[in-house]
Design a protein around this motif. Structure first.
Motif, PDB file in Angstrom:
ATOM      1  N   ASN A   1      -6.511   7.669 -13.501  1.00 33.76           N
ATOM      2  CA  ASN A   1      -5.782   8.144 -12.328  1.00 33.76           C
ATOM      3  C   ASN A   1      -4.844   7.038 -11.868  1.00 33.76           C
ATOM      4  OD1 ASN A   1      -7.108  10.600 -12.118  1.00 33.76           O
ATOM      5  ND2 ASN A   1      -8.705   9.792 -10.764  1.00 33.76           N
ATOM      6  N   ILE A   2      -3.639   7.405 -11.488  1.00 36.93           N
ATOM      7  CA  ILE A   2      -2.710   6.383 -10.999  1.00 36.93           C
ATOM      8  C   ILE A   2      -2.534   6.545  -9.483  1.00 36.93           C
ATOM      9  CG2 ILE A   2      -0.363   5.432 -11.153  1.00 36.93           C
ATOM     10  CD1 ILE A   2      -2.140   5.042 -13.706  1.00 36.93           C
ATOM     11  N   ALA A   3      -2.834   5.470  -8.751  1.00 38.18           N
ATOM     12  CA  ALA A   3      -2.721   5.505  -7.287  1.00 38.18           C
ATOM     13  C   ALA A   3      -1.552   4.638  -6.833  1.00 38.18           C
ATOM     14  CB  ALA A   3      -4.019   4.997  -6.664  1.00 38.18           C
ATOM     15  N   ILE A   4      -0.696   5.240  -6.037  1.00 38.61           N
ATOM     16  CA  ILE A   4       0.480   4.531  -5.510  1.00 38.61           C
ATOM     17  C   ILE A   4       0.369   4.513  -3.984  1.00 38.61           C
ATOM     18  CG2 ILE A   4       3.018   4.504  -5.402  1.00 38.61           C
ATOM     19  CD1 ILE A   4       2.977   6.296  -7.984  1.00 38.61           C
ATOM     20  N   ALA A   5       0.446   3.332  -3.395  1.00 44.33           N
ATOM     21  CA  ALA A   5       0.381   3.233  -1.929  1.00 44.33           C
ATOM     22  C   ALA A   5       1.796   3.251  -1.373  1.00 44.33           C
ATOM     23  CB  ALA A   5      -0.314   1.946  -1.523  1.00 44.33           C
ATOM     24  N   SER A   6       2.016   4.065  -0.349  1.00 45.32           N
ATOM     25  CA  SER A   6       3.327   4.086   0.308  1.00 45.32           C
ATOM     26  C   SER A   6       3.214   3.321   1.616  1.00 45.32           C
ATOM     27  CB  SER A   6       3.754   5.525   0.584  1.00 45.32           C
ATOM     28  OG  SER A   6       4.906   5.527   1.414  1.00 45.32           O
ATOM     29  N   ILE A   7       4.080   2.331   1.791  1.00 44.16           N
ATOM     30  CA  ILE A   7       3.995   1.509   3.006  1.00 44.16           C
ATOM     31  C   ILE A   7       5.332   1.495   3.746  1.00 44.16           C
ATOM     32  CG2 ILE A   7       2.163   0.027   2.098  1.00 44.16           C
ATOM     33  CD1 ILE A   7       4.311  -2.132   1.563  1.00 44.16           C
ATOM     34  N   TYR A   8       5.237   1.255   5.058  1.00 38.41           N
ATOM     35  CA  TYR A   8       6.481   1.066   5.819  1.00 38.41           C
ATOM     36  C   TYR A   8       6.296  -0.035   6.851  1.00 38.41           C
ATOM     37  CZ  TYR A   8       4.671   3.665   9.915  1.00 38.41           C
ATOM     38  OH  TYR A   8       3.951   4.079  11.017  1.00 38.41           O
ATOM     39  N   GLY A   9       7.397  -0.572   7.313  1.00 36.30           N
ATOM     40  CA  GLY A   9       7.358  -1.632   8.320  1.00 36.30           C
ATOM     41  C   GLY A   9       8.731  -1.726   8.949  1.00 36.30           C
ATOM     42  N   SER A  10       8.887  -2.688   9.879  1.00 37.23           N
ATOM     43  CA  SER A  10      10.193  -2.771  10.521  1.00 37.23           C
ATOM     44  C   SER A  10      10.995  -3.984  10.060  1.00 37.23           C
ATOM     45  CB  SER A  10      10.041  -2.771  12.040  1.00 37.23           C
ATOM     46  OG  SER A  10       9.153  -3.776  12.416  1.00 37.23           O
ATOM     47  N   ASN A  11      10.386  -4.825   9.210  1.00 41.49           N
ATOM     48  CA  ASN A  11      11.163  -5.943   8.656  1.00 41.49           C
ATOM     49  C   ASN A  11      10.502  -6.441   7.371  1.00 41.49           C
ATOM     50  OD1 ASN A  11       9.062  -7.869   9.355  1.00 41.49           O
ATOM     51  ND2 ASN A  11       9.759  -7.630  11.467  1.00 41.49           N
ATOM     52  N   SER A  12      11.154  -7.367   6.701  1.00 44.47           N
ATOM     53  CA  SER A  12      10.677  -7.799   5.382  1.00 44.47           C
ATOM     54  C   SER A  12       9.328  -8.521   5.470  1.00 44.47           C
ATOM     55  CB  SER A  12      11.721  -8.669   4.684  1.00 44.47           C
ATOM     56  OG  SER A  12      12.127  -9.702   5.525  1.00 44.47           O
ATOM     57  N   ASP A  13       9.078  -9.221   6.576  1.00 46.17           N
ATOM     58  CA  ASP A  13       7.791  -9.919   6.723  1.00 46.17           C
ATOM     59  C   ASP A  13       6.634  -8.913   6.765  1.00 46.17           C
ATOM     60  OD1 ASP A  13       9.045 -12.317   6.769  1.00 46.17           O
ATOM     61  OD2 ASP A  13       9.007 -12.540   8.956  1.00 46.17           O
ATOM     62  N   GLU A  14       6.859  -7.817   7.487  1.00 42.89           N
ATOM     63  CA  GLU A  14       5.802  -6.800   7.581  1.00 42.89           C
ATOM     64  C   GLU A  14       5.529  -6.178   6.211  1.00 42.89           C
ATOM     65  OE1 GLU A  14       6.474  -5.379  12.224  1.00 42.89           O
ATOM     66  OE2 GLU A  14       6.303  -3.858  10.676  1.00 42.89           O
ATOM     67  N   PHE A  15       6.604  -5.864   5.478  1.00 40.89           N
ATOM     68  CA  PHE A  15       6.413  -5.285   4.141  1.00 40.89           C
ATOM     69  C   PHE A  15       5.656  -6.278   3.249  1.00 40.89           C
ATOM     70  CE2 PHE A  15       9.607  -2.166   5.380  1.00 40.89           C
ATOM     71  CZ  PHE A  15       9.237  -1.042   4.657  1.00 40.89           C
ATOM     72  N   ALA A  16       6.055  -7.553   3.298  1.00 38.37           N
ATOM     73  CA  ALA A  16       5.425  -8.569   2.447  1.00 38.37           C
ATOM     74  C   ALA A  16       3.937  -8.698   2.777  1.00 38.37           C
ATOM     75  CB  ALA A  16       6.135  -9.909   2.632  1.00 38.37           C
ATOM     76  N   TYR A  17       3.617  -8.677   4.067  1.00 35.41           N
ATOM     77  CA  TYR A  17       2.223  -8.785   4.497  1.00 35.41           C
ATOM     78  C   TYR A  17       1.390  -7.625   3.928  1.00 35.41           C
ATOM     79  CZ  TYR A  17      -1.848  -8.745   7.554  1.00 35.41           C
ATOM     80  OH  TYR A  17      -3.136  -8.719   8.026  1.00 35.41           O
ATOM     81  N   MET A  18       1.965  -6.417   4.038  1.00 37.91           N
ATOM     82  CA  MET A  18       1.246  -5.224   3.562  1.00 37.91           C
ATOM     83  C   MET A  18       1.037  -5.275   2.048  1.00 37.91           C
ATOM     84  SD  MET A  18       1.231  -2.730   6.117  1.00 37.91           S
ATOM     85  CE  MET A  18       1.622  -1.187   5.383  1.00 37.91           C
TER      86      MET A  18
END
Ligand SMILES: Cc1cc2nc3c(=O)[nH]c(=O)nc-3n(C[C@H](O)[C@H](O)[C@H](O)COP(=O)(O)O)c2cc1C
Length: 308
Positions: A96-113
């Motif tokens: 099974n292939i699992a893909i997580a979809s993430i969002y944030g308001s800036n690049s630091d938030e995306f990097a953290y996630m």
């Protein structure tokens, strides 16, 4: 015959659940995987919990629906416990292939996630394309090629295990190719095209007010397919990374069209609400039949066929 490979990840078939539809819990994601999907994308989630918009958040229109869920999210801490429960294999023993979809308001938030979840999933999709997100999120990023570049670059830098990073883009831009190239230059391993279109609005003529609590939302379903096909075709012509096509798919003919336009795999969202989760196995059977009839031995042979 239906197997396809994307960024080194092997899918049993090219049909993937799109972000936001039945992707909030591991149990619904596992159910979709058992029903025959080659992979699943979770509902987009953020660092902190977000309640989203009040009801009504979806409304049916001709050719699809308009939604403004407002990216409701339980927050990454809570969602990690769901990610851990996604089955690595289905009942037949297939991956099974699992893909997580993430969002944030800036690049630091995306990097953290990215850092928080990369060990729990096979791929990560960056949602920089929601047309009804809160200020600073979603399409506010994906409509700006510099911001798209920053977010993708930071997310790539944050991966320590080479988890492929997919940028999910919006069609609601003047120059899609510029944005797609920006994501590619920043190191995106693949792009997903398209998020919902618009925003659009439906008015209740008896009440005299917009129906959605947010007034406007993103349009999805069969009516947006021609726009999605054009976006995939353009990106395939101008970029050199794999494309995942999404927008209005409801049958095997639609899947063939996306593959011919240049998609390596496709996602299905709105049609599940009308057709049920059997849609994956139904499309798989018919796609196989089409391939045999037309002498295609692999999905690979079909990718970009209309571009040749
Ligand atoms: C109810 C609903 C919720 C959605 N939520 C998300 C989301 O959380 N993240 C995202 O990237 N896309 C989200 N989308 C967009 C879909 O993933 C997809 O890109 C779009 O609906 C077009 O595909 P479709 O016509 O097959 O639905 C959502 C769509 C719908 C209908």
């Amino acid at each position: 015959m239906l197997k396809t490979e994307l960024c080194g990840i092997k899918f049993q078939n090219p049909l993937i659940l799109a972000a936001g539809v039945m992707g909030s819990t591991a149990s619904s994601l596992n159910w979709i995987l058992e029903s025959g999907a080659g992979g699943v994308v979770t509902k987009s989630f953020s660092i902190n919990p977000n309640k989203g918009y009040k009801n009504p958040t979806t409304v049916a229109v001709k050719g699809g629906i308009i939604n403004a869920i407002g990216l409701s999210s339980p927050g990454v801490k809570k969602f990690k416990s769901e990610l851990k429960l996604i089955n690595k294999k289905n009942m037949n023993g297939d991956e099974n292939i699992a893909i997580a979809s993430i969002y944030g308001s800036n690049s630091d938030e995306f990097a953290y996630m990215v850092n928080e979840i990369e060990s729990l999933v096979d791929m990560i999709e960056l949602n920089v394309s929601c047309p009804h997100a809160m200020t600073g999120c979603g399409a506010a990023i994906g409509q700006d090629s510099d911001l798209t570049y920053e977010v993708v670059k930071a997310s790539k830098k944050a991966t320590s295990s080479n988890t492929p990073i997919i940028a999910k883009l919006t069609p609601n831009v003047t120059d899609l190719i510029q944005i797609a190239k920006s994501a590619e230059k920043a190191g995106a391993d693949a792009i997903t095209l398209i998020n919902s279109v618009g925003p659009g609005m439906k008015i209740d003529i008896n009440a005299g007010t917009p129906i959605l609590s947010n007034k406007f939302g993103g349009m999805s379903g069969p009516a947006i397919k021609p726009i999605a096909i054009r976006c995939v075709y353009d990106a395939y012509t101008n970029c050199n990374i794999p494309i995942i096509g999404v927008g209005g798919i409801s049958n095997y003919e639609d899947v063939v069209e996306f593959l011919y336009a240049g998609a390596s795999a496709v996602q299905i969202g709105t049609s599940i609400m009308y057709e049920g989760i059997d849609i994956f196995s139904k499309i798989k059977d018919k796609l196989k039949f089409f391939m045999k009839e037309n002498d295609f031995k692999s999905i690979d042979e079909m990718i970009g066929y209309a571009n040749k």
